[in-house]
Enzyme design. Structure first.
Site, PDB file in Angstrom:
ATOM      1  N   ARG A 136       3.881   3.090   4.607  1.00  0.00           N
ATOM      2  CA  ARG A 136       3.979   2.505   5.936  1.00  0.00           C
ATOM      3  C   ARG A 136       3.687   1.017   5.853  1.00  0.00           C
ATOM      4  NH1 ARG A 136       5.904   4.511  10.382  1.00  0.00           N
ATOM      5  NH2 ARG A 136       4.379   3.340  11.595  1.00  0.00           N
ATOM      6  N   ILE A 137       4.447   0.221   6.588  1.00  0.00           N
ATOM      7  CA  ILE A 137       4.096  -1.183   6.797  1.00  0.00           C
ATOM      8  C   ILE A 137       2.946  -1.191   7.799  1.00  0.00           C
ATOM      9  CG2 ILE A 137       4.912  -3.415   7.649  1.00  0.00           C
ATOM     10  CD1 ILE A 137       6.613  -2.741   5.352  1.00  0.00           C
TER      11      ILE A 137
ATOM     12  N   HIS B   6       0.426  -1.041  -6.411  1.00  0.00           N
ATOM     13  CA  HIS B   6       1.848  -1.363  -6.346  1.00  0.00           C
ATOM     14  C   HIS B   6       2.423  -1.235  -7.753  1.00  0.00           C
ATOM     15  CE1 HIS B   6       5.480  -3.171  -4.766  1.00  0.00           C
ATOM     16  NE2 HIS B   6       5.531  -3.918  -5.854  1.00  0.00           N
TER      17      HIS B   6
ATOM     18  N   LEU C 201       2.785  -8.348   2.915  1.00  0.00           N
ATOM     19  CA  LEU C 201       3.073  -7.171   2.091  1.00  0.00           C
ATOM     20  C   LEU C 201       2.981  -7.491   0.600  1.00  0.00           C
ATOM     21  CD1 LEU C 201       4.109  -4.183   2.371  1.00  0.00           C
ATOM     22  CD2 LEU C 201       6.391  -5.107   1.923  1.00  0.00           C
TER      23      LEU C 201
ATOM     24  N   ARG D 235       4.354   0.863  16.236  1.00  0.00           N
ATOM     25  CA  ARG D 235       3.540   0.731  15.024  1.00  0.00           C
ATOM     26  C   ARG D 235       2.077   0.496  15.398  1.00  0.00           C
ATOM     27  NH1 ARG D 235       5.199   0.106  10.165  1.00  0.00           N
ATOM     28  NH2 ARG D 235       7.294  -0.507  10.743  1.00  0.00           N
TER      29      ARG D 235
ATOM     30  N   THR E  28      -3.708  -7.416   2.487  1.00  0.00           N
ATOM     31  CA  THR E  28      -3.738  -8.421   3.541  1.00  0.00           C
ATOM     32  C   THR E  28      -2.486  -8.217   4.402  1.00  0.00           C
ATOM     33  OG1 THR E  28      -2.557  -9.999   2.144  1.00  0.00           O
ATOM     34  CG2 THR E  28      -4.975 -10.096   2.095  1.00  0.00           C
TER      35      THR E  28
ATOM     36  N   ASN F 139      -4.629  -1.281  -2.327  1.00  0.00           N
ATOM     37  CA  ASN F 139      -3.318  -0.647  -2.506  1.00  0.00           C
ATOM     38  C   ASN F 139      -2.989  -0.694  -3.996  1.00  0.00           C
ATOM     39  OD1 ASN F 139      -0.763   0.500  -1.752  1.00  0.00           O
ATOM     40  ND2 ASN F 139       0.152  -1.520  -2.069  1.00  0.00           N
TER      41      ASN F 139
ATOM     42  N   SER G  70      -0.425  11.717  -6.523  1.00  0.00           N
ATOM     43  CA  SER G  70      -0.969  11.810  -7.882  1.00  0.00           C
ATOM     44  C   SER G  70      -2.051  10.755  -8.129  1.00  0.00           C
ATOM     45  CB  SER G  70       0.149  11.713  -8.925  1.00  0.00           C
ATOM     46  OG  SER G  70       0.696  10.414  -8.971  1.00  0.00           O
TER      47      SER G  70
HETATM   48  C1  GRF Z   1       3.028   5.028  -6.942  1.00  0.00           C
HETATM   49  O1  GRF Z   1       4.018   4.657  -7.851  1.00  0.00           O
HETATM   50  C2  GRF Z   1       2.420   3.811  -6.321  1.00  0.00           C
HETATM   51  O2  GRF Z   1       2.386   2.711  -7.161  1.00  0.00           O
HETATM   52  C3  GRF Z   1       3.319   3.542  -5.156  1.00  0.00           C
HETATM   53  O3  GRF Z   1       3.712   4.809  -4.695  1.00  0.00           O
HETATM   54  C4  GRF Z   1       3.610   5.768  -5.737  1.00  0.00           C
HETATM   55  C5  GRF Z   1       2.714   6.851  -5.242  1.00  0.00           C
HETATM   56  O4  GRF Z   1       2.672   7.957  -6.096  1.00  0.00           O
HETATM   57  N1  GRF Z   1       2.642   2.730  -4.186  1.00  0.00           N
HETATM   58  P1  GRF Z   1       1.600   9.102  -5.815  1.00  0.00           P
HETATM   59  O5  GRF Z   1       1.851   9.623  -4.393  1.00  0.00           O
HETATM   60  O6  GRF Z   1       0.246   8.534  -5.986  1.00  0.00           O
HETATM   61  O7  GRF Z   1       1.909  10.168  -6.824  1.00  0.00           O
END
Ligand code: GRF
Length: 198
Positions: free
Chosen positions: A88-89, A106, A141, A62, A138, A104, A13
């Site tokens: 993925r890490i 979060h 994590l 990995r 970076t 990213n 999304s």
């Molecule tokens: C989101 O909540 C994002 O913050 C986290 O994983 C989820 C991904 O949702 N890293 P989508 O696949 O973008 O709908």
């Protein structure tokens, strides 16, 4: 024109929000996934965006997977690599290769609640605010320089699901805005601080 490559693992999304933002000067060059069944891949393909799946289970290590993934990503000459629910890490070699050009998102107000189950942990900790963070990636994590954050209230009757929904709506605003700031060359990294996103 700046090339953007987006990595997803699931519904995508956030990827959809970035595509639909139609950011001037940005071209979504490809959407890649480590899961061939990621719903977001079909969504992107239907819109004529190049898509690829590399199943991490087909690789011995990995490092081997990350090297194969980087080779596919680099075929699209990305200016910015966008992780959007990419579960993925990443190896240190991968994060170094994309240093300063990988985002990213979060689902917490970093540096609080790195890792998993952020909404449950925010509710259990009694937080009155939760939110999301876009940061440069970076090797450590969920610790890179913070580009942008959005806060939402934690309500008295919130469950993990209702809070997650509210934060996700904020993500869909925040992530395209952060990508736009990168595309417009506005961001300056200074240690863990990033200026220019406003
Ligand atoms: C989101 O909540 C994002 O913050 C986290 O994983 C989820 C991904 O949702 N890293 P989508 O696949 O973008 O709908």
């Amino acid at each position: 024109m700046k090339n953007i490559v987006i990595l997803i693992s699931g519904r995508g999304s956030n990827m959809q929000a970035i595509v639909e933002a139609a950011i001037p000067g940005a071209r979504i060059a490809a959407v890649l996934s480590n899961r061939p069944d990621a719903a977001g891949l079909a969504w992107a393909a239907e819109r004529g965006i190049a898509t690829e799946a590399l199943d991490h289970k087909a690789y011995d290590s990995r490092e081997a997977f990350d090297a194969a993934l980087a080779a596919r990503i680099d075929a699209y000459a990305p200016d910015l690599l966008v992780l959007a629910g990419f579960m993925r890490i990443l190896s240190a070699g991968f994060t170094e290769h994309y240093a300063g050009r990988m985002f990213n998102i979060h689902p917490s107000l970093l540096p609080a609640f790195t890792g998993m189950h952020t909404h449950r942990r925010a509710i259990e900790a009694g937080c009155k605010l939760a939110g999301c963070t876009v940061h440069f990636v970076t090797a450590e994590l969920d610790h890179g320089p913070i580009v942008a954050q959005a806060a939402v209230p934690v309500l008295d009757d919130d469950t993990e699901a209702t809070l997650a929904e509210r934060v996700l709506a904020a993500e869909h605003q925040l992530y395209p805005a952060a990508v736009r700031a990168f595309v417009e060359d506005r961001l300056q990294i200074d240690g863990l601080r990033v200026r220019g996103a406003d």
